[in-house]
Design a protein around this motif. Structure first.
Motif, short mmCIF file in Angstrom:
data_model
loop_
_atom_site.label_atom_id
_atom_site.label_comp_id
_atom_site.label_asym_id
_atom_site.label_seq_id
_atom_site.Cartn_x
_atom_site.Cartn_y
_atom_site.Cartn_z
N GLN A 163 0.84 -1.18 0.00
CA GLN A 163 0.00 0.00 0.00
C GLN A 163 0.88 1.23 0.00
O GLN A 163 2.06 1.18 0.33
N THR A 164 0.30 2.35 -0.39
CA THR A 164 1.09 3.55 -0.66
C THR A 164 0.99 4.59 0.44
O THR A 164 -0.08 4.83 0.98
N LEU A 165 2.12 5.20 0.75
CA LEU A 165 2.17 6.40 1.56
C LEU A 165 2.99 7.40 0.74
O LEU A 165 4.17 7.16 0.48
N THR A 166 2.33 8.45 0.29
CA THR A 166 2.95 9.40 -0.64
C THR A 166 3.43 10.65 0.09
O THR A 166 2.69 11.22 0.89
N LEU A 167 4.65 11.07 -0.20
CA LEU A 167 5.23 12.24 0.45
C LEU A 167 5.79 13.22 -0.58
O LEU A 167 6.12 12.84 -1.70
N ALA A 168 5.86 14.47 -0.17
CA ALA A 168 6.45 15.53 -0.98
C ALA A 168 7.55 16.20 -0.16
O ALA A 168 7.73 15.90 1.02
N ASP A 169 8.28 17.12 -0.78
CA ASP A 169 9.37 17.78 -0.08
C ASP A 169 8.90 18.50 1.17
O ASP A 169 9.63 18.60 2.15
N ARG A 170 7.67 19.03 1.15
CA ARG A 170 7.19 19.82 2.29
C ARG A 170 6.82 18.95 3.50
O ARG A 170 6.59 19.47 4.58
N CYS A 171 6.72 17.64 3.34
CA CYS A 171 6.27 16.76 4.42
C CYS A 171 7.34 16.66 5.51
O CYS A 171 8.42 16.11 5.29
N THR A 172 7.02 17.19 6.68
CA THR A 172 7.95 17.18 7.80
C THR A 172 7.92 15.83 8.50
O THR A 172 7.09 14.97 8.19
N VAL A 173 8.80 15.66 9.48
CA VAL A 173 8.79 14.43 10.28
C VAL A 173 7.42 14.26 10.93
O VAL A 173 6.84 13.16 10.95
N GLY A 174 6.85 15.35 11.46
CA GLY A 174 5.54 15.28 12.09
C GLY A 174 4.44 14.94 11.11
O GLY A 174 3.51 14.18 11.43
N SER A 175 4.51 15.50 9.89
CA SER A 175 3.52 15.17 8.86
C SER A 175 3.58 13.69 8.51
O SER A 175 2.55 13.05 8.28
N ILE A 176 4.78 13.16 8.47
CA ILE A 176 4.96 11.74 8.16
C ILE A 176 4.38 10.88 9.29
O ILE A 176 3.72 9.86 9.03
N MET A 177 4.55 11.30 10.53
CA MET A 177 3.95 10.58 11.66
C MET A 177 2.43 10.63 11.56
O MET A 177 1.74 9.66 11.89
N HIS A 178 1.88 11.77 11.11
CA HIS A 178 0.44 11.89 10.88
C HIS A 178 -0.02 10.87 9.85
O HIS A 178 -1.02 10.17 10.05
N GLU A 179 0.71 10.75 8.74
CA GLU A 179 0.32 9.80 7.69
C GLU A 179 0.44 8.36 8.17
O GLU A 179 -0.39 7.51 7.83
N PHE A 180 1.46 8.06 8.96
CA PHE A 180 1.55 6.72 9.53
C PHE A 180 0.40 6.47 10.49
O PHE A 180 -0.04 5.33 10.68
N GLY A 181 -0.11 7.54 11.13
CA GLY A 181 -1.30 7.40 11.95
C GLY A 181 -2.47 6.89 11.13
O GLY A 181 -3.22 6.00 11.56
N HIS A 182 -2.65 7.44 9.93
CA HIS A 182 -3.69 6.93 9.04
C HIS A 182 -3.42 5.47 8.68
O HIS A 182 -4.33 4.63 8.67
N ALA A 183 -2.17 5.16 8.40
CA ALA A 183 -1.81 3.77 8.04
C ALA A 183 -2.13 2.82 9.19
O ALA A 183 -2.45 1.65 8.96
N MET A 184 -2.07 3.30 10.42
CA MET A 184 -2.42 2.47 11.57
C MET A 184 -3.93 2.26 11.67
O MET A 184 -4.39 1.32 12.30
N GLY A 185 -4.72 3.18 11.06
CA GLY A 185 -6.17 3.06 11.11
C GLY A 185 -6.86 4.25 11.74
O GLY A 185 -8.01 4.14 12.16
N LEU A 186 -6.21 5.40 11.81
CA LEU A 186 -6.76 6.57 12.46
C LEU A 186 -7.35 7.57 11.47
O LEU A 186 -6.69 7.92 10.48
N PHE A 187 -8.57 8.04 11.76
CA PHE A 187 -9.16 9.13 10.99
C PHE A 187 -8.73 10.45 11.62
O PHE A 187 -7.96 10.49 12.58
#
Length: 276
Positions: A163-187
Motif C-alpha cells: 500500500q502507498t504512503l505518498t510524500l512531498a518535499d514539504r512533508c515534515t517528520v511530524g507530517s509523516i507521523m500523521h500519515e503513519f497514523g492513518h496507516a495504523m487506522g486513524l481518521f
C-alpha cells in the motif's frame, strides 16, 4: 500533541464510487493539511457503507490518479481501477500483524525525504507500541512514494499487500507521523461523533467541495477526551479563514493542527489499538 484520534471502529466501510464531477479549476485553495488543490477539483461522490448498514455520502478528491478522502487518506491508489461503480474496502479491523508496519522506498524518493521517514519511524517506535521498520520480506507493507507537488497521503489501516504512503518535499517528520497514523487506522480528530460538543464547524468559510471532509464519520469512535492537541486534528483555519471554532473561547487556536509529534492521548489511542 494530540489526544484522541477518531478511531474508526465501525469496522467495515466500503467506498463506493458513484460519479465524477467535471474538472473546473478556478484559482487554488490551501487544504487543511497544507496541500494545494483546485477550488473546483476533480471529485467523486462516494458512499461509506458501514457495518450496521447505514450510509454516509462524502466527496473524495481525484489527485495524481488517486482517490483521496479527507485531503490525505488514500481510498484507492488507482481511481481508474474503480470504474463508475467500483468499490474499495477500508476495514480498520485489519491491524498490522505483530504491531509492525514494514516500509520500503520507491526509487524516486530523495535521500532527504528518506531521512525524515527514518526519523519518524524511530519516533513512533520510541513513543508507542507500534514498530515502523524497514521491510525485509513481509507480504503486507507500506511503500513510500514521492511526488513533486505538496501532498502527503496514506491509505487507512492495513490494506493488504503493498500500500502507498505518498510524500512531498514539504512533508515534515511530524507530517509523516500523521500519515503513519492513518496507516495504523486513524481518521482525523474533528470527525469523531462527539465533536459538536467541543467545536463549531464554520461552514461558510469552507468551500462547498471541501465541506464533506469536515463531516462526522458515522460509525467512528473517539478514544478518550476530545483532543485539540492531536496530531490527527485539522488546523483551525482553511485558506486563511476560521474553519473550526472551539466552543470554549479559552482554547488556543494554534493547538489545532500541530505536526510536532503524538500527544499523550495519541499515544494512548495507538497503544489501545496495538497492545503489547
Amino acid at each position: 500533541m494530540r489526544r484522541t484520534l477518531p478511531l474508526l471502529t465501525l469496522l467495515s466501510a466500503v467506498l463506493a464510487s458513484c460519479s465524477t464531477a467535471p474538472q473546473e479549476a478556478v484559482g487554488s485553495v490551501t487544504g487543511p493539511n497544507g496541500g494545494m488543490s483546485a477550488a473546483r477539483p476533480d471529485t467523486r461522490s462516494v458512499t461509506l457503507i458501514l457495518e450496521d448498514g447505514s450510509r454516509q455520502t462524502v466527496t473524495a478528491f481525484v489527485r495524481d490518479g488517486m482517490l483521496l478522502l479527507e485531503d490525505d487518506i488514500i481510498a484507492a491508489d488507482d481511481v481508474n481501477a474503480l470504474g463508475p461503480q467500483g468499490t474499495y474496502v477500508v476495514d480498520t479491523r485489519y491491524r498490522w500483524t505483530g504491531r509492525t508496519i514494514p516500509y520500503t522506498f520507491a526509487s524516486t524518493v530523495p535521500q532527504a525525504v528518506r531521512d525524515r521517514v527514518n526519523q519518524a519511524a524511530a519516533n513512533i517506535r520510541n513513543t508507542t507500541n507500534v514498530v515502523v521498520t524497514p521491510r525485509t520480506s513481509q507480504a503486507n507493507y507500506v511503500q513510500i512514494t514521492y511526488n513533486t507537488g505538496t501532498e502527503c497521503s496514506s491509505s487507512l489501516g492495513m490494506v493488504g499487500g503493498r500500500q502507498t504512503l505518498t510524500l512531498a518535499d514539504r512533508c515534515t517528520v511530524g507530517s509523516i507521523m500523521h500519515e503513519f497514523g492513518h496507516a495504523m487506522g486513524l481518521f482525523h480528530e474533528q470527525t469523531r461523533p462527539d465533536r459538536d460538543s467541543y467545536v463549531a464547524i464554520q461552514w461558510n468559510n469552507i468551500p462547498a467541495d471541501w465541506q464533506s471532509q469536515y463531516q462526522i464519520r458515522s460509525g467512528s469512535k473517539g478514544y478518550g477526551p476530545y483532543d485539540f492537541d492531536s496530531i490527527m486534528h485539522y488546523p483551525a483555519y482553511f485558506n486563511g479563514k476560521l474553519a473550526i471554532k472551539p466552543l470554549n473561547s479559552a482554547i488556543d487556536l494554534n493547538r489545532m493542527g500541530q505536526r510536532n509529534g503524538y500527544s499523550t492521548t495519541d499515544k494512548s489511542t495507538i497503544n489501545f489499538m496495538y497492545p503489547r
